[in-house]
Design an enzyme around this catalytic site. Structure first.
Site, PDB file in Angstrom:
ATOM      1  N   CYS A 153       0.813  -1.225   0.000  1.00  0.00           N
ATOM      2  CA  CYS A 153       0.000   0.000   0.000  1.00  0.00           C
ATOM      3  C   CYS A 153       0.845   1.274   0.000  1.00  0.00           C
ATOM      4  CB  CYS A 153      -0.943   0.015   1.196  1.00  0.00           C
ATOM      5  SG  CYS A 153      -2.189  -1.256   1.090  1.00  0.00           S
ATOM      6  N   HIS A 205      -3.276   7.600   3.308  1.00  0.00           N
ATOM      7  CA  HIS A 205      -3.684   6.327   2.711  1.00  0.00           C
ATOM      8  C   HIS A 205      -5.111   6.026   3.159  1.00  0.00           C
ATOM      9  CE1 HIS A 205      -3.792   2.318   1.297  1.00  0.00           C
ATOM     10  NE2 HIS A 205      -3.618   1.737   2.467  1.00  0.00           N
ATOM     11  N   ASN A 236     -10.032   0.576  -0.057  1.00  0.00           N
ATOM     12  CA  ASN A 236      -8.566   0.573  -0.035  1.00  0.00           C
ATOM     13  C   ASN A 236      -8.037   0.134  -1.395  1.00  0.00           C
ATOM     14  OD1 ASN A 236      -5.860   0.148   0.360  1.00  0.00           O
ATOM     15  ND2 ASN A 236      -6.094  -1.023   2.264  1.00  0.00           N
TER      16      ASN A 236
END
Ligand code: UT7
Length: 324
Positions: free
Chosen positions: A115, A251, A281
């Site tokens: 990520c 994020h 996500n």
């Protein structure tokens, strides 16, 4: 000699057309819209169409960023692409996108930092510009993470979506990226991973075992603590204070993690860009998608200070503090 800064001169993004709501997921696993919203902040996610790849989304996001920048692909001297879900094992997705853009000849490579992929790519690109090696750089974060989801597993299938974002960086005498911080701790690998690969051999499991495994609660705890320390480190590296930050662009994994980081920075949520409700996500796609939304919606203005950060599998974590 005057210092060289790298400046983000434009952004772009791309999302698959298909939108899957929490209510849609209620039909396939034992979950509820209420659980997903209150635990994560997610309301919907975009899912890549059959045959639509990470490279397809990256290409679209890159085209949009280049168009907004008024930069031709042939002017690029570097492409860095963060992804954990490349189209094929090789060539890199960066090379595939490079050829489609017509930027042939410039350096192009992928970065796998889960990520944190886009933040790593941005940090690397910044160093290329600051060293004088590159003048115009395309930095992309792109994923089709839903390709490695087990749609029977409620713990993970509700969390992820597909998408891509891109920025064009240019060498400038004006700031610019003030600081980037990149970290990893491979000791945590088993808390968030997909333990299947070329060198270890593709295991003979359903779906080739290609699925994300995550110990959600443990990841959550480490993420909050680590991001707290990361924002402190980044402010210090840039010689800035909390009050200097105009926007936090975090994020987008979980609204509760985002709120915890905002609290640490004493920032009201009105100054935090939140897209997790719309995108879920998207791993490496998450920060550049949020940034592009913030720019195109007119929230983020030129001259403002932005703090970008991400945390993901590895564990990896990374940040950038920049004047937009
Ligand atoms: O981007 C990379 C970094 N990743 C992250 O930052 C993710 C970090 N972790 C998280 O965001 C959260 O831990 C999750 C959203 C994954 C989970 O939230 P949580 O509040 O930590 O829930 P939990 O895992 O502790 O599970 C609570 C309960 C469990 O039931 P019991 O044991 O209390 O009866 C789960 O089985 O919720 C259950 N559960 C679900 N229920 C309905 C787990 N998934 C679901 C689901 N729908 N989809």
């Amino acid at each position: 000699m005057a210092p060289i800064y790298s400046r983000i001169i434009a952004t772009g993004s791309a999302l698959p057309e298909r939108v899957v709501s929490n209510a849609d997921l209620e039909k396939i696993v034992d979950t509820s819209d209420e659980w997903i919203r209150t635990r994560t902040g997610i309301r919907q996610r975009h899912i890549a169409a059959d045959g639509q790849t990470t490279g397809d989304l990256a290409f679209l996001a890159a085209q949009r960023a280049l168009e907004a920048a008024g930069v031709k692909a042939a002017e690029l001297d570097l492409i860095v692409l963060g992804t954990t879900t490349p189209d094929i094992i090789f060539p890199s997705t960066a090379c595939l996108v490079q050829a489609r853009l017509g930027a042939n000849g410039c350096a192009a490579f992928d970065v796998n930092a889960a990520c944190s992929g886009f933040m790593y790519a941005l940090g690397i690109a910044d160093k290329f510009v600051k060293s004088g090696q590159s003048k115009k750089v395309l930095v992309i974060g792109a994923e089709t993470l839903t390709r490695m989801i087990d749609w029977n597993e409620r713990e993970t299938c509700v969390l992820f979506g597909d998408g891509a974002g891109a920025v064009v960086l240019e060498a400038s005498s004006e700031p610019g990226i003030h600081a980037t911080c990149l970290h990893a701790d491979g000791g945590y690998k088993e808390l968030l991973w997909n333990p299947v690969g070329v060198s270890t051999g593709f295991k003979d499991e359903p779906n080739h075992g290609v699925r994300i495994r995550m110990a959600g609660r443990e990841v959550f705890k480490v993420a909050v603590k680590t991001l707290d320390a990361l924002v402190d480190e980044t402010l210090q590296a840039a010689g800035m204070h909390e009050s200097d930050i105009d926007w936090l662009i975090p994020h987008q994994a979980n609204l509760r993690i985002i709120e915890a980081t905002a609290k640490r920075l004493a920032m009201p949520m009105e100054r935090v860009i939140v897209t997790v409700d719309q995108h879920a996500n998207t791993s490496s796609g998450s920060v550049p998608l949020a940034l592009d939304y913030a720019v195109r919606s007119g929230k983020v203005q030129r001259g403002q200070n932005l703090l970008l950060e991400a945390f993901g599998g590895g564990f990896t974590w990374a940040s950038a503090l920049l004047r937009f």
